[in-house]
Design a protein around this motif. Structure first.
Motif, PDB file in Angstrom:
ATOM      1  N   SER A   1      48.942  14.178  46.735  1.00 33.07           N
ATOM      2  CA  SER A   1      49.999  14.505  47.836  1.00 33.07           C
ATOM      3  C   SER A   1      48.643  15.597  48.848  1.00 33.07           C
ATOM      4  O   SER A   1      48.878  15.466  49.990  1.00 33.07           O
ATOM      5  CB  SER A   1      50.997  15.279  47.046  1.00 33.07           C
ATOM      6  OG  SER A   1      51.610  14.546  46.803  1.00 33.07           O
TER       7      SER A   1
ATOM      8  N   GLU B   1      55.978  14.553  49.734  1.00 30.77           N
ATOM      9  CA  GLU B   1      56.954  13.950  48.769  1.00 30.77           C
ATOM     10  C   GLU B   1      57.891  15.419  48.803  1.00 30.77           C
ATOM     11  O   GLU B   1      58.071  16.989  49.127  1.00 30.77           O
ATOM     12  CB  GLU B   1      55.900  14.812  47.951  1.00 30.77           C
ATOM     13  CG  GLU B   1      55.846  14.673  46.448  1.00 30.77           C
ATOM     14  CD  GLU B   1      54.566  15.095  45.517  1.00 30.77           C
ATOM     15  OE1 GLU B   1      53.628  15.658  46.116  1.00 30.77           O
ATOM     16  OE2 GLU B   1      54.492  14.070  43.976  1.00 30.77           O
TER      17      GLU B   1
ATOM     18  N   ASP C   1      54.540   9.847  51.431  1.00 32.70           N
ATOM     19  CA  ASP C   1      54.140  10.360  49.829  1.00 32.70           C
ATOM     20  C   ASP C   1      54.935   9.801  49.199  1.00 32.70           C
ATOM     21  O   ASP C   1      56.506  10.819  49.276  1.00 32.70           O
ATOM     22  CB  ASP C   1      53.906  12.090  49.809  1.00 32.70           C
ATOM     23  CG  ASP C   1      53.072  12.404  48.659  1.00 32.70           C
ATOM     24  OD1 ASP C   1      52.881  11.686  47.641  1.00 32.70           O
ATOM     25  OD2 ASP C   1      52.780  13.958  49.036  1.00 32.70           O
ATOM     26  N   GLU C   2      55.361   8.650  47.753  1.00 35.54           N
ATOM     27  CA  GLU C   2      56.211   8.848  47.268  1.00 35.54           C
ATOM     28  C   GLU C   2      57.630   8.042  48.372  1.00 35.54           C
ATOM     29  O   GLU C   2      58.488   8.508  47.176  1.00 35.54           O
ATOM     30  CB  GLU C   2      56.791   9.646  46.060  1.00 35.54           C
ATOM     31  CG  GLU C   2      55.086   9.893  45.981  1.00 35.54           C
ATOM     32  CD  GLU C   2      54.796   9.919  44.266  1.00 35.54           C
ATOM     33  OE1 GLU C   2      55.684  10.400  43.489  1.00 35.54           O
ATOM     34  OE2 GLU C   2      53.993  10.932  44.064  1.00 35.54           O
TER      35      GLU C   2
HETATM   36 MG   LIG Z   1      52.442  13.986  45.000  1.00 34.40          MG
END
Ligand SMILES: [Mg+2]
Ligand SMILES: Nc1ncnc2c1ncn2[C@@H]1O[C@H](COP(=O)(O)OP(=O)(O)OP(=O)(O)O)[C@@H](O)[C@H]1O
Ligand SMILES: Nc1ncnc2c1ncn2[C@@H]1O[C@H](COP(=O)(O)OP(=O)(O)OP(=O)(O)O)[C@@H](O)[C@H]1O
Ligand SMILES: [Mg+2]
Lengths: 381, 290, 283, 356, 321
Positions: free
Chosen positions: C63, C110, C185-186
Motif C-alpha cells: 500500500s 485500501e 489496492d486489494e
Molecule cells: Mg495494504
C-alpha cells in the motif's frame, strides 16, 4: 516601564534613589480604549515630574505592564512589583483592585486605581486602597440630584449597568439615596448584556417604566450604542453617563448627533474645560509637541491620580520619613488637601484615617455639538 | 404590538448578522473539519479592513467594499497556506488550538495598527427609520437583514449548484480519498477560508456600522458557537435558522425579561436543543457503523 | 523468470524506463514519521496496456508503494526520501496528488474510504471531479451497469452501506475519473466470491477493450495472477521476485505461500494445517 | 516485550509494571527530586510565586487531560469548574467555618459532583458538539457567579476574601515566607496529582477511559459501560480541577468571577495541547510552558524596550501577537506537543548516531 | 495438536457441548426503508463453529450487531443460554438471557465477545493494553484504588496479566506486546482483535471476516488460531467469512443469508450443494482438482519445517511470565 534617566539633585537626607512604583494597566484588554490613555497619562505625569525636580529630588521609577484585563495576570504582575520592592501600586479595573485589596493590605502598599467603588473608601475594609475621585455611588447621587432638579421631580429613572459587581456597585446606593433625600424619582435597574448589538430591549422596558432618564454605569461603547438606539427610535430620553462612559469617547462613538444633549457625570475635568490644573498638562504637551485636542479625559485621570500619589510621596519625604508603604499611607491620611487645580471635582483631594474617599464632588457636562460642555463644576451629593 | 414588531426587527437583524458570521465558520468546518476559534477576529479584521479602505484611504463605498473583499480573500488564503495547511491531518484539538493562537495574533495585529480606541466611521447604511404597524424600525437594520439574506442565498446556491459543494463535503469526509479523486484539498481549503473571510468581512462591516468599529466586534464571534450548534455544525441552512433563533431569543429576553440573562440564554437554549437533537437541528449525524 | 536478488535491486538505478512503460519506480525509499523505513529501494515498472499484480505479505509495503505513486504519503507523515517515480516518463515524485489524477492515474484505496456522508451517487460524482460535466452522466451509467446493486442504492448514504457494498462503490468511483492507469489496492477485500470473480473479469475487460493499464495489489493471488500479465512479489519493502504472471504461478514458493498450494499444486484443507508455518523469507 | 526497545528484560510482571526501569530513568527521577527540593532556596519570591502558580496549573491540567486527552471528551468548562472548587472551599472554610483541609476536600467532592452533572450531555453528544456544550456550562457557571443573585456567594461584595491558610494550628506566614511555605504544600500536592494520574492510567479503569476515546463502540462490545466510564472520567477530572480551584482560592486569598472566565478554560486547554494530549507528563510540561511563556515574552519585551524605544507603544500588542505566534508555530512544528518532542529527543539520543 | 498446558480456560460457557447456546428467533431489522434482516431464525450449538455466509449487503454484519446489542431488531428475540458452574465442576442450573433487551456492555458481560469487519482496535494503545482491556469485565474498577496503585490495583493487574500472556502466547503476539496497535500490519491487527475477544473468556465468539485482506499463508495461520481456540478451549464461534475454502473446511454448520433472509442452514456439505446458495453466492466455481491430492505431502513437509522453526524460536524469544 520608564527608565530613570539622569539623576536629579537630591536634597533629601535619606536617599536620592529613584522611587519604584508599579503600574498595572489595561492596554490590550476589554477596557483598553480607556485603559491606554489612563496609563499614558500616568507615565506622562511621571516623565514631567521627573524632569521638573522629581519628588523632592527623587525620580519616580515606574514599572508599567499590561494585564489585558485578566485578573490572574494582574496578580502575577503585583507579585512581581512586590518583589521589586515598590512603595506603591497603581492599578486599574474593579477586578484587579478587588483581587489585590487584601494583598496590598498585607504587604502595606498604598494602592490607587480606576475603580471607584464605595467599599474601597473604608479603611477598615481596605486599609491601603485610596479612592481618588468621588465613588460611583457619589456620582450616582449627584446624577440623581441633577435629574430631580432637571425634571422638577416626579421623573422615572432607569439605570443601565454593566452586568457585574462593577456595574452594580452604585445601583443599591442610588435607590437608598432617593429614599434618604426624599427625591421624587422612580428607580429601576437593568443589567446590560455584554456584546449586545442593540439595547432596544432594555429601552423598551425603560419605556414601559415611563423613564425619561437613563443612568448608565458602563464603558463608552455600549453607552454610545444606547444613545444611537434612542436616536433611531426617536425616544425622548436623556442619558446620564457616569465616569467611564462620561467622556469624549462616548460622544465620538455615538456621533455628535446621537450624543447631543446627553449628560456626562465626570469627576475629572476634560481639557476642554480649561481648569487651572490643565496648565501643567498644556505645558508638558507643548514640550512634547502633542495637540491637546487629542488628549482625552482618561489621560487627564491618569495624570492626576498619579499626581495625588506623588504628592503623598513628596510629603512623606519632606517630613523626613523614610518612603515606605505605611509612611506613605500615613502621609496621605494626614497631609491635608492635595490641590488638583480644579481638575478633580472642585479641586481638592483629601484623605483621612477614617475615610479614603478623596473627594465627593464631580463635574457635570453635557454633550453639545460633539463637545463636553460644563454644566456644573463641583457638584456634590 | 408595535413594541413586539420593533423587537422582532432588531432580533432578526442581529440574527442575520450572526448567521453571516456563522456561515464562515460552518464553511470552514464543513470543508476542513476545523473549528475556527478566530471567527470573531475575522469579523474584527474585516471591519477594520473596510474602515481602512473607506475612511483612511477615503475610497468610495463600493470600491472600499471590493478592496475589503480582495484583502479578506487574501487573508483567508494566507491563513490557510501558512497556518492550517501544515496542520492537515492532525488531531482536531490541536488545530482548534492553532486557531486560538491565530485569534490572539489577529487581535494583537489590529491593536498594533489601530490601537484600542473605537474608530468613528461615517454611516454607510441609511440612518432614518420607517413606521411599520406603529413600530419605528430603523432602516439600517432592514438593510442589514437584506444584505445578509442576499449573501446567504448566494452562498447556499453556490453550494447547491456547483460541484465544489460536493468536493468540499468529500474533502471534509476523507481528505486522502478526495485527493485520489483529483480534488485539490489545498484549493478547497483555501477556498473555504477565503469565503469564510469574505462573509466575515460583510458581517464585520454591518456590525461596525450599527455599533462601532472597535474591539468588541470580536466578542460577537463567541455567539457563533450557539448558532452553529443549534443549526448543526455543518449545515448552511442551519446557520440561518440558528442565527435567527439566537438573535430573537436574545432580543426577547432583553425586551421582555431580565436583559442580563440575554448573555446566557443562548447557551441554555443550546443545551436544551442538544439534549433533543444531539447534532443540532440540521447537523449531519456522525456515521458510526461497524 | 527473473529473480532479483535483494541487494541488486537497491544498487544500480535503471536509468530511463524502457519504451512503453507507463509507470516506473526507481529505487524508491519511503520513510514514515522520519524514522520508520518502509520501502527500501523499490523498483518496479508497469508497461502500458498491461495488468501488473503486486503481491506480498502483510506489511510488506504494498500500500505504501501505491501511496508513493499517488502522492498520498505527505498526508500520513510519510516521505519519499530517495529515488523517483516516473509516469509516462515524467518525474512525478513530488507532484501534487490532485495533479496526478488529472494526468490520468486513479487509485482505489485500501479500506474503501468512501465519503461516508455523501450518497452513493454523490460519491460517484465526486469521482468524476476532474472530468468535464458531460462525461460524468455517461460514466455513471457504465458504473451502474457493472454494479447494479449500486444503482439500487444510489440515494443511500454511503457510510451505512455494508463493507462489500462500499468496496463496490470505491471501485466504481475510481473508474469515474477515466484513468489511463488504474491502481487497485486489494479490490476483492470483503467481497463475496461471485463478485470477486466478476471484478477481475471486469478488470480484464477494461484492459482488453480500452487498453487500461492496471496495477493491482491483491491477497487473492490466484485470481490476481490469473488476470495479470506480470507480477511482482514484495517482502519488507523490496521486490524479491518478479516475472510474467504465468511463470510466477509455477514458482514453487509462490505456490506455497501465496496460492496456498503444495509443491504439487494441490490445496490442503485448513483443518489439516496442524501448525503455524514459519514464513519463509527471501531475505 | 514491552521494553525490547530499550533492551531490558523483566523478570516479573511487578518489575515490568514499574514506571521506571532503567538506570537513566532512576537518575532522572533523582535529579527531579533534588531540583524540587532546592527550588525554594534558589528562587526569589517572585519566581517562587510563578512556580507556585505552575503547581496549581499542573493539578488543573492533569485533571483536564484526564478528561480531554485520555477520555476524548473535549471540555471548555474548566474555568467554571475551577470556580466551583474555589468558591465552595472559600465559603466552607471562611463562612461556614470548616477546617480548611476539610473544606478543600468537600470542595473537591462538590466539584466532582457538579462536573459529573455537566458531563451528562456527554452521554449523548460527540466530539465538538460536546465541546460546545461544555462551553455552555462555562458560560452558565460564569454568569451565576458574576450575577451573584442576592449575594448568595459573596454577600454583595462581588468578591470573597479568603483567610490566610491555616492547617491544624499552622498558619502560613507573612511576605517573607509566604511563597516558600506555599511551595511545599503546592509542590507536594502537584506531585501527588501527577502520581495518582499516572497510576490511574496503568490500571483497568484508566484503560477503559482510553478505550472510550479511541473506539467507543468497541469499548461497549468488550463490556465497558460507556455511561459509567464517561461520568467517572468527568468526576475524576473535575475532582482534580476542583482541587486546583480550591488551592487558587486559598493561595491567592481572594476570588472573584473575573478569575474564572473562558480565557482560563482556553488557557488550560492550551496547556494540555501544547504539553501533549493523553499524557500526564504532557500536562506538566504544558502547565510549565504556558505559565512561563508570558513571563519570558515580557522579559524579552522589557529588554527590547530600551533598545527599541520607538516600539514602546506597540509592545503590549506585540507581546500578545508573539504569544499567538509562538503557539501557532509550536503546534505547526509539533502538533502532538512537548511530550512528543521529549520522546523524540530521547529516541534520537538512544539511536544516535544512527538515523533509524 | 498443541500440547502446551494452559492454566486458564478461555471458555466462558459451562454448558455441555451439543446444547443450544444461542437462539436467534425470528428477528427482523429495518433501517428506514432498508430491510437488513427479515425473519431470521437459527440456533448456534455449544461447541460448534457456526459460519454465516452470504453476498455483500446480505445482512451478516447486521446480524452480528444484533447479537452483540449494537443494533436493535424491531421484531424477534435473541436468547443466550448459560449454565452456572456447580460445586463439583459440572454444569449446574441453566439460565436464559434475552439479548435483544440488553445494552451491549451487559451482553459482553454475559461472555459474548466479538471482532469487527473493519478492525476496531483502540488505536492509541499498545497490544498489551488492548488485550488487558479484554479483561475489563473481569476486573474491579475502584477510582481510589486505581489512583493509589499500591496493593489491590497492582495485584489485580498482575493476576489478569497471566491470562493475557497466555493469549499472547497462543496467538504468537509476543513480539508486538508493547507496540501501539495503530502502527501494526493489518494481519497482526486482526490477530490482536481476536486476542482481545479471547481475553474476555467468551462463551460465544463472534468473528466478522477475520481473514479478509490476508494472503493464503496468513489465512492458514488465522484458521489455525481459530481452530486452536475452538479445539483447545472449546469456545463456540460464529464466523462470517467470504473465503469458501475456509468456511467449508473449518465450520460445523453454515447459515446462508441473502437479501436479509435465511436461504439455507445446514452442514457445509449440504449448503455447498444447495442450488439456491450456488446461484446467490458461490457461483459455479470448480474446486481445483489438484487441491486435495497435495494435502498429504504438504503435511509432512510442514511438520518438519515447524519443528526446525520451533527450535530456532526457542533460542531467540525470551518470554517473561
Ligand atoms: Mg495494504
Ligand atoms: N502512516 C504510517 N505511519 C507509520 N508506519 C506506517 C504507516 N503506514 C504504514 N506503515 C508501516 O509500513 C509498513 C508497510 O505498510 P503497508 O500498509 O504499505 O503494507 P501492505 O503491504 O500494504 O500490507 P497489507 O497487506 O497489510 O495492506 C507496515 O509495517 C506499517 O506498519
Ligand atoms: N446502520 C445502518 N443504517 C442504514 N443501513 C444499514 C445500516 N447497517 C447496515 N445497513 C444496510 O443493511 C444491509 C446489510 O448490511 P450488512 O453490513 O449487514 O451486510 P453484510 O452482509 O455484512 O455485507 P458485507 O459482506 O458486504 O459486509 C446493507 O444494505 C446496509 O446498507
Ligand atoms: Mg459485513
Amino acid at each position: 516601564g520608564s527608565d530613570g534617566g539622569g539623576g536629579g539633585g537630591g536634597d533629601d537626607a535619606d536617599s536620592d534613589e529613584p522611587i519604584p512604583v508599579g503600574l498595572i494597566a489595561d492596554l490590550t484588554g476589554a477596557t483598553g480604549d480607556v485603559g491606554t490613555p489612563y496609563n499614558e497619562g500616568m507615565l506622562a505625569y511621571i516623565k514631567w515630574r521627573n524632569a521638573n525636580g522629581g519628588v523632592e529630588g527623587r525620580e519616580i521609577d515606574a514599572d508599567s505592564n499590561d494585564y489585558a484585563y485578566e485578573v490572574p495576570k494582574a496578580e502575577q504582575l503585583y507579585k512581581q512589583y512586590v518583589n521589586e520592592d515598590v512603595v506603591a501600586v497603581q492599578g486599574w479595573g474593579t477586578g484587579d483592585t478587588e483581587a489585590l485589596s487584601k494583598a496590598v493590605a498585607n504587604d502595606e502598599l498604598p494602592f490607587m486605581s480606576g475603580s471607584f467603588a464605595e467599599p474601597l473608601t473604608d479603611p477598615e475594609e481596605a486599609p491601603y486602597n485610596f479612592v481618588v475621585a468621588p465613588t460611583y455611588s457619589d456620582q450616582m447621587r449627584v446624577a440623581l440630584n441633577w435629574i430631580a432638579e432637571d425634571s422638577g421631580g416626579g421623573a422615572e429613572v432607569a439605570v443601565f449597568h454593566h452586568d457585574s459587581p462593577f456595574g452594580e456597585a452604585p445601583v443599591a446606593d442610588g435607590e437608598a439615596w432617593i429614599e434618604e433625600s426624599g427625591l421624587d424619582l422612580g428607580y429601576q435597574s437593568y443589567a446590560m448584556p455584554a456584546g449586545s448589538q442593540n439595547y432596544v430591549g432594555l429601552l423598551s422596558q425603560a419605556q414601559s417604566q415611563g423613564a425619561k432618564y437613563v443612568v448608565i454605569q458602563n464603558v463608552a461603547s455600549p453607552a454610545a450604542l444606547v444613545a444611537k438606539d434612542i436616536a433611531a427610535q426617536n425616544l425622548d430620553m436623556t442619558i446620564v453617563c457616569l465616569n467611564w462612559c462620561g467622556n469624549e469617547l462616548f460622544i465620538d462613538t455615538a456621533g455628535a448627533e446621537a450624543a447631543e444633549g446627553h449628560i456626562l457625570v465626570q469627576p475629572f475635568a476634560p481639557m476642554s474645560a480649561e481648569k487651572e490644573g490643565h496648565g501643567v498638562i498644556n505645558e508638558y504637551l507643548e514640550e512634547q509637541g502633542t495637540d491637546p485636542e487629542t488628549i482625552g479625559t482618561s489621560w487627564v485621570q491618569g495624570w492626576y491620580v498619579m499626581h495625588v500619589m506623588a504628592e503623598g510621596m513628596a510629603y512623606t519625604i519632606s517630613e523626613g520619613n523614610e518612603l515606605t508603604g505605611p509612611n506613605l499611607r500615613e502621609s496621605l491620611e494626614t497631609m491635608g488637601a492635595i490641590d488638583t487645580g480644579g481638575v478633580i471635582g472642585e479641586g481638592n483631594i483629601e484623605f483621612s484615617a477614617e475615610s479614603h474617599r478623596g473627594s465627593t464632588s464631580t463635574g457635570i457636562y453635557q454633550a453639545q455639538d460633539g463637545e463636553m460642555v460644563e454644566l456644573e463644576a463641583g457638584a456634590t451629593p | 404590538m408595535s413594541n413586539f414588531i420593533n423587537q422582532l426587527a432588531y432580533g432578526l437583524a442581529d440574527g442575520s448578522i450572526l448567521a453571516l458570521a456563522a456561515l464562515g465558520f460552518v464553511l470552514i468546518y464543513k470543508a476542513t473539519g476545523v473549528i475556527n476559534f478566530a471567527q470573531g477576529e475575522f469579523l474584527l479584521v474585516g471591519a477594520y479592513m473596510f474602515f481602512t479602505a473607506f475612511v483612511i484611504f477615503g475610497l468610495p463605498l463600493i470600491l472600499a467594499v471590493l478592496v475589503g473583499v480582495v484583502v479578506a480573500t487574501l487573508i483567508g488564503v494566507l491563513v490557510e497556506r501558512l497556518i492550517l495547511r501544515p496542520m492537515i491531518g492532525e488531531n482536531p484539538i490541536s488545530i482548534i488550538m492553532v486557531t486560538i493562537g491565530l485569534s490572539a495574533l489577529l487581535k494583537a495585529l489590529v491593536q498594533m495598527f489601530y490601537g484600542t480606541r473605537p474608530q468613528s466611521q461615517p454611516a454607510i447604511l441609511p440612518r432614518g427609520s420607517v413606521e411599520v404597524l406603529g413600530a419605528t424600525v430603523p432602516l439600517n437594520r432592514l438593510v442589514a437583514i437584506l444584505v445578509a439574506a442576499v449573501v446567504l442565498t448566494a452562498f447556499t446556491l453556490f453550494f447547491r449548484r456547483s460541484r465544489h459543494g460536493i468536493a468540499m463535503r468529500a474533502v471534509a469526509d476523507d481528505q486522502q480519498a478526495a485527493m485520489t479523486m483529483g480534488i485539490s484539498v489545498r484549493r478547497i481549503f483555501a477556498m473555504a477560508w477565503a469565503l469564510a473571510a469574505v462573509s466575515a468581512l460583510i458581517a464585520g462591516i454591518l456590525l461596525g456600522d450599527i455599533s462601532a468599529v472597535d474591539q468588541n466586534i470580536a466578542s460577537f464571534g463567541l455567539l457563533v458557537f450557539p448558532v452553529v450548534i443549534l443549526g448543526g455544525l455543518d449545515s448552511v441552512p442551519g446557520t440561518i435558522v440558528g442565527g435567527l433563533v439566537i438573535g430573537l431569543v436574545q432580543q426577547f429576553t432583553a425586551g421582555y425579561w431580565d436583559p442580563g440573562l440575554a448573555t446566557v440564554v443562548p447557551y441554555i437554549v443550546l443545551v436544551l436543543i442538544l439534549l433533543v437533537r444531539p447534532y443540532g437541528i440540521f447537523g449531519e449525524t456522525r456515521i458510526e457503523r461497524v | 523468470m527473473t529473480s532479483v536478488p535483494d541487494t541488486a535491486s537497491s544498487g544500480a538505478a535503471p536509468a530511463a524506463a524502457p519504451e512503453g512503460t507507463m509507470l516506473s519506480l526507481n529505487n524508491v525509499e519511503v520513510i514514515y514519521d522520519d524514522v520508520i523505513l518502509v520501502l527500501r529501494g523499490l523498483s518496479l515498472a508497469v508497461p502500458e496496456g498491461k495488468i501488473v499484480a503486486l503481491l506480498g505479505s502483510n506489511g510488506a509495503g504494498k500500500s505504501t508503494t501505491l501511496k508513493a505513486v499517488s502522492g498520498l504519503l505527505p498526508s500520513e507523515h510519510g516521505e519519499v526520501t530517495d529515488g523517483s517515480v516516473l509516469f509516462r516518463g515524467q518525474d512525478i515524485t513530488t507532484m501534487d496528488p490532485a495533479e496526478r489524477v488529472k494526468q490520468g492515474m486513479s487509485l482505489c484505496m485500501e479500506g474503501r474510504h468512501v465519503f461516508e456522508h455523501l450518497t452513493v451517487a454523490e460519491n460517484l460524482v465526486a469521482g468524476a471531479y476532474t472530468q468535464p460535466r458531460g462525461n460524468g452522466a455517461e460514466d455513471l451509467e457504465v458504473v451502474y451497469e457493472f454494479f447494479p446493486k449500486l444503482a439500487d442504492m444510489r440515494s443511500r448514504v454511503a457510510g451505512y452501506l455494508s463493507g462489500g457494498e462500499q468496496q463496490m462503490l470505491a471501485i466504481g468511483r475510481a473508474l469515474m475519473a477515466r484513468p489511463t492507469l488504474l491502481m487497485l489496492d486489494e479490490p476483492s477485500l470483503g467481497l463475496a466470491p461471485l463478485l470477486v470473480q466478476e471484478i477481475f473479469g471486469y478488470i480484464k475487460r477494461l484492459n482488453e477493450e480500452r487498453g487500461l493499464t492496471v496495477l493491482v495489489i491483491e491477497q487473492n493471488a490466484r485470481r490476481a495472477l490469473e488476470v495479470a500479465h506480470h507480477g511482482y512479489i514484495m517482502e519488507q519493502g523490496r521486490i524479491v521476485l518478479e516475472g510474467p504472471a504465468a511463470e510466477l504461478r509455477e514458482n514453487p514458493d509462490v505456490k506455497e505461500f501465496y496460492l496456498g498450494l503444495g509443491e504439487e499444486g494441490g490445496r490442503k484443507s485448513y483443518r489439516d494445517v496442524k501448525h503455524y508455518k514459519r514464513r519463509k523469507r527471501w531475505l | 516485550m514491552a521494553a525490547t526497545a530499550t533492551g531490558i528484560h523483566h523478570r516479573s510482571y511487578t518489575s515490568e509494571l514499574r514506571l521506571r526501569a532503567t538506570k537513566s530513568e532512576y537518575f532522572r527521577l533523582a535529579l527531579m527530586l533534588v531540583l524540587l527540593l532546592v527550588v525554594p532556596f534558589v528562587l526569589d519570591n517572585y519566581w517562587l510565586s510563578v512556580v507556585n502558580t505552575i503547581c496549581i496549573a499542573v493539578i488543573g491540567a492533569v485533571g483536564l487531560n484526564i478528561l480531554v486527552g485520555y477520555t476524548g471528551q473535549i471540555s471548555l468548562g474548566q474555568g467554571g469548574f475551577l470556580a466551583v472548587g474555589a468558591y465552595s472551599s472559600a465559603i466552607l472554610s471562611d463562612r461556614i467555618g470548616l477546617p480548611t483541609p476539610l473544606a478543600i476536600l468537600f470542595a473537591v467532592v462538590l466539584t466532582a459532583v457538579v462536573g459529573t452533572f455537566f458531563g451528562l450531555p456527554g452521554l449523548r453528544l460527540k466530539g465538538l458538539y460536546l465541546a460546545i456544550a461544555t462551553l455552555a456550562s462555562q458560560m452558565i457557571i460564569e454568569f451565576l457567579i458574576r450575577r451573584d443573585y442576592g449575594g448568595w456567594l459573596t454577600e454583595g461584595a462581588g468578591y470573597i476574601n479568603v483567610d490566610r491558610l491555616e492547617i491544624g494550628g499552622f498558619k502560613i506566614g507573612g511576605r517573607d515566607v509566604f511563597e516558600t511555605q506555599w511551595y511545599w504544600i503546592l509542590m507536594v500536592l502537584a506531585v501527588l496529582a501527577v502520581i495518582t494520574g499516572r497510576n490511574l492510567f496503568r490500571t483497568g479503569l484508566g484503560r477503559s477511559f482510553m478505550a472510550v476515546r479511541d473506539q467507543d463502540i468497541a469499548a461497549e462490545a468488550i463490556g465497558v459501560n460507556l455511561t459509567r466510564a464517561k461520568l467517572t472520567a468527568f468526576a475524576v477530572s473535575s475532582a482534580f480541577v476542583g482541587l486546583a480551584g480550591a488551592l487558587t482560592a486559598h493561595y491567592s486569598e481572594v476570588i472573584s468571577w473575573e478569575k474564572f472566565t473562558l480565557d482560563v478554560s482556553i488557557l488550560y486547554l492550551a496547556m494540555i495541547i501544547v504539553g501533549g494530549l493523553g499524557s500526564i507528563a504532557g500536562a506538566v510540561y504544558g502547565a510549565i510552558f504556558m505559565t512561563l511563556l508570558p513571563e519570558f515574552i515580557q522579559e524579552a519585551a522589557n529588554s527590547a524596550e530600551s533598545s527599541l524605544p520607538f516600539l514602546a507603544n506597540q509592545l503590549p500588542a506585540i507581546q500578545n501577537a508573539l504569544f499567538g505566534l509562538i503557539i501557532i508555530c509550536f503546534l505547526i512544528f509539533e502538533p502532538r506537543g512537548l511530550d512528543r518532542i521529549w520522546h523524540r529527543m530521547k529516541d534520537y539520543i538512544r539511536f544516535w548516531p544512527f538515523r533509524y | 495438536m498443541l500440547t502446551r498446558a494452559y492454566q486458564h480456560s478461555l471458555r466462558g460457557s459451562h454448558l455441555p457441548a451439543g446444547q443450544p447456546l444461542l437462539e436467534v428467533d425470528a428477528i427482523s431489522l429495518r433501517f428506514g426503508g432498508v430491510k437488513a434482516l427479515r425473519d431470521i431464525s437459527f440456533t448456534v450449538t455449544e461447541g460448534h463453529i457456526h459460519a454465516v455466509i452470504g453476498p455483500n449487503g446480505a445482512g451478516k454484519s447486521s446480524l452480528l450487531n444484533c447479537i452483540s446489542g449494537l443494533y436493535h431488531p424491531q421484531e424477534g428475540q435473541i436468547r443466550l443460554h448459560s449454565a452456572a458452574l456447580g460445586a463439583d465442576g459440572t454444569p449446574g442450573e441453566t439460565r436464559t438471557h434475552t439479548l435483544t433487551s440488553l445494552p451491549p456492555y451487559k451482553i459482553a458481560r454475559l461472555g459474548v465477545a466479538r471482532s469487527f469487519q473493519n478492525i476496531e482496535l483502540f488505536h492509541g494503545l499498545t497490544v498489551l493494553e488492548n488485550l488487558m482491556l479484554g479483561r475489563h469485565i473481569h476486573m474491579k474498577h475502584s477510582v481510589l484504588k486505581s489512583m493509589l496503585w499500591l496493593g489491590p490495583a497492582r495485584r489485580q493487574e498482575i493476576a489478569h496479566r497471566h491470562l493475557v500472556e497466555e493469549v499472547i502466547d497462543l496467538l504468537q503476539l509476543q513480539a508486538f506486546r508493547g507496540k501501539p496497535v495503530g502502527s501494526l500490519a493489518y494481519g497482526i491487527q486482526k490477530r490482536v482483535e481476536l486476542g482481545r475477544a479471547l481475553c474476555l473468556q467468551p462463551a460465544l465468539l463472534l468473528l466478522d471476516e477475520p481473514m479478509a485482506g490476508m494472503n493464503a499463508e496468513e489465512k492458514e495461520d488465522m484458521a489455525r488460531y481459530i481452530l486452536d481456540v475452538h479445539e483447545l478451549a472449546s469456545v463456540s464461534v460464529v464466523l462470517i467469512e467470504h473465503d469458501m475454502n475456509v468456511v467449508m473446511d473449518i465450520s460445523d454448520r453454515v447459515s446462508v443469508l441473502d437479501f436479509g433472509a435465511l436461504i439455507a442452514d445446514g452442514t457445509p456439505d449440504e449448503v455447498k450443494a444447495d442450488p439456491g446458495v450456488i446461484e446467490a453466492y458461490l457461483g459455479a466455481e470448480e474446486e481445483d482438482a489438484e487441491v486435495r491430492e497435495a494435502v498429504v505431502k504438504m503435511e509432512d513437509q510442514i511438520e518438519e519445517e515447524h519443528a526446525a522453526d520451533r527450535a530456532a524460536a526457542e533460542g531467540t524469544e525470551g518470554g517473561n511470565g
